[in-house]
Design an enzyme around this catalytic site. Structure first.
Site, PDB file in Angstrom:
ATOM      1  N   HIS A   1       0.816  -1.228   0.000  1.00 45.78           N
ATOM      2  CA  HIS A   1       0.000   0.000   0.000  1.00 45.78           C
ATOM      3  C   HIS A   1       0.851   1.281   0.000  1.00 45.78           C
ATOM      4  O   HIS A   1       0.316   2.376  -0.108  1.00 45.78           O
ATOM      5  CB  HIS A   1      -0.996   0.002   1.173  1.00 45.78           C
TER       6      HIS A   1
ATOM      7  N   ASP B   1      -0.386  -7.552   1.682  1.00 43.37           N
ATOM      8  CA  ASP B   1       0.168  -6.199   1.691  1.00 43.37           C
ATOM      9  C   ASP B   1       1.690  -6.247   1.813  1.00 43.37           C
ATOM     10  O   ASP B   1       2.269  -5.889   2.839  1.00 43.37           O
ATOM     11  CB  ASP B   1      -0.454  -5.403   2.849  1.00 43.37           C
TER      12      ASP B   1
ATOM     13  N   SER C   1       4.542   2.485   8.008  1.00 53.63           N
ATOM     14  CA  SER C   1       4.140   1.441   7.076  1.00 53.63           C
ATOM     15  C   SER C   1       5.340   0.871   6.343  1.00 53.63           C
ATOM     16  O   SER C   1       6.233   1.603   5.932  1.00 53.63           O
ATOM     17  CB  SER C   1       3.203   2.007   6.011  1.00 53.63           C
ATOM     18  N   GLY C   2       5.331  -0.429   6.133  1.00 56.25           N
ATOM     19  CA  GLY C   2       6.374  -1.045   5.341  1.00 56.25           C
ATOM     20  C   GLY C   2       7.624  -1.388   6.116  1.00 56.25           C
ATOM     21  O   GLY C   2       8.492  -2.102   5.616  1.00 56.25           O
TER      22      GLY C   2
END
Length: 248
Positions: free
Chosen positions: A71, A115, A207-208
Site C-alpha cells: 500500500h 500487503d 508502514s512497510g
C-alpha cells in the site's frame, strides 16, 4: 499504526493503513507510540522511503532489494539507506532509485490482504556498519505467542512533536485466536503484534517497516485500528513468492 487524525478519532472501527497521506491539515507523518529514540544506526537494515509528499518505511533484504508494504506504492519511491535523522544530510546515507516495483499480484487494498512489496534498486547498496541486510525467515511456521519483537520508524512522537530521527519500541506476538476477534478477516498471510497492557504500536509513516523478532524480519507493518494490536504481513507466508521475484 493508527491514523492520528480527526477522522481516526471519530471512526474508531475504521481500519487504517499505517501510511501518511497528505491532507488539508498537513500530513501526520507517522509515529512509534510508547517508544524511544533508537541508538543511531542500530537498525542498519532500515530504509526510509520518500513517496511523493508522504513517507514509508522499508528494509534491505539484499544489496539491491528492499521490502515494504504494497500500500506504499502511490508514486515514484526514493530509497534512503543508512539514515538516523532523515532531515539531516548524514554522510552515512545512501540514496537509491527504484528500477522495478513488485507489489504482490494478489494484493487487495480494500482488505489489505497480501500487503507486501519488493523494490528492485537502481544500484546495489554498499554494505557497511550503517547499511546492512536483515535475514528473512527460513520456514513458514508461525511464531509462538508472546515472542518479543522490535519495530522502528521515523515521524511523529506525538501529535505535535515531529522528529526526523528513528524511533523504536518493543511489542509481542499476539495469538491468532485472540487477534481474529479484532480482525475477523485475518488470514495466514497476516500476523498480529502489540501489547495488551501498554499503548505501544507502529503508526502512519511507519508502514512497510519490519517487525523484527530474534534478529529476523518476520513481518511488514500493514494496518490497524486506533489501538493495538497492529497487523503485519507475515513474511514467512510469502517465501516462495519472494524467492521467485528475487531470482528472476
Amino acid at each position: 499504526m493508527t491514523l492520528k487524525s480527526k477522522e481516526g478519532r471519530e471512526k474508531k472501527e475504521k481500519i487504517h493503513p499505517a501510511f501518511s497521506f497528505p491532507s488539508s491539515e498537513g500530513a501526520l507523518r507517522g509515529q512509534i507510540i510508547g517508544g524511544h529514540e533508537a541508538k543511531p544506526h542500530s537498525h542498519p537494515y532500515m530504509a526510509y522511503l520518500k513517496v511523493g509528499q508522504s513517507a514509508c518505511g522499508g528494509f534491505l533484504v539484499a544489496p539491491d532489494w528492499v521490502m515494504t508494504a504494497a500500500h506504499c506504492l502511490s508514486g515514484n519511491i526514493t530509497v534512503i539507506l543508512g539514515a538516523h535523522d532523515v532531515y539531516e544530510p548524514e554522510q552515512s546515507q545512501q540514496v537509491r532509485g527504484v528500477l522495478r516495483y513488485y507489489p504482490h499480484p494478489a494484493y487487495n487494498p480494500d482488505t489489505m490482504v497480501n500487503d507486501i512489496m519488493l523494490l528492485k534498486l537502481t544500484a546495489k547498496a554498499k554494505l557497511n556498519k550503517y547499511v546492512h541486510t536483515i535475514s528473512l525467515p527460513k520456514t513458514s511456521s508461525d511464531l509462538p505467542t508472546g515472542t518479543p519483537c522490535t519495530i522502528a520508524g521515523w515521524g511523529l512522537i506525538d501529535e505535535d512533536q515531529i522528529t526526523g530521527k528513528l524511533f523504536e519500541t518493543q511489542v509481542n506476538i499476539y495469538s491468532r485466536r485472540k487477534c481474529v476477534l479484532f480482525y475477523p478477516h485475518l488470514d495466514s498471510g497476516m500476523v498480529c503484534a502489540g501489547s495488551f497492557h501498554q499503548l505501544k504500536d507502529s503508526s502512519q509513516g511507519d508502514s512497510g517497516g519490519p517487525l523484527v523478532c530474534n534478529k529476523v524480519a518476520q513481518g511488514v507493518v500493514s494496518f490497524g485500528y486506533d489501538s493495538p494490536p497492529g497487523v503485519y504481513a507475515r513474511i514467512a507466508n510469502y517465501l516462495p513468492w519472494i524467492k521467485k521475484v528475487m531470482k528472476n
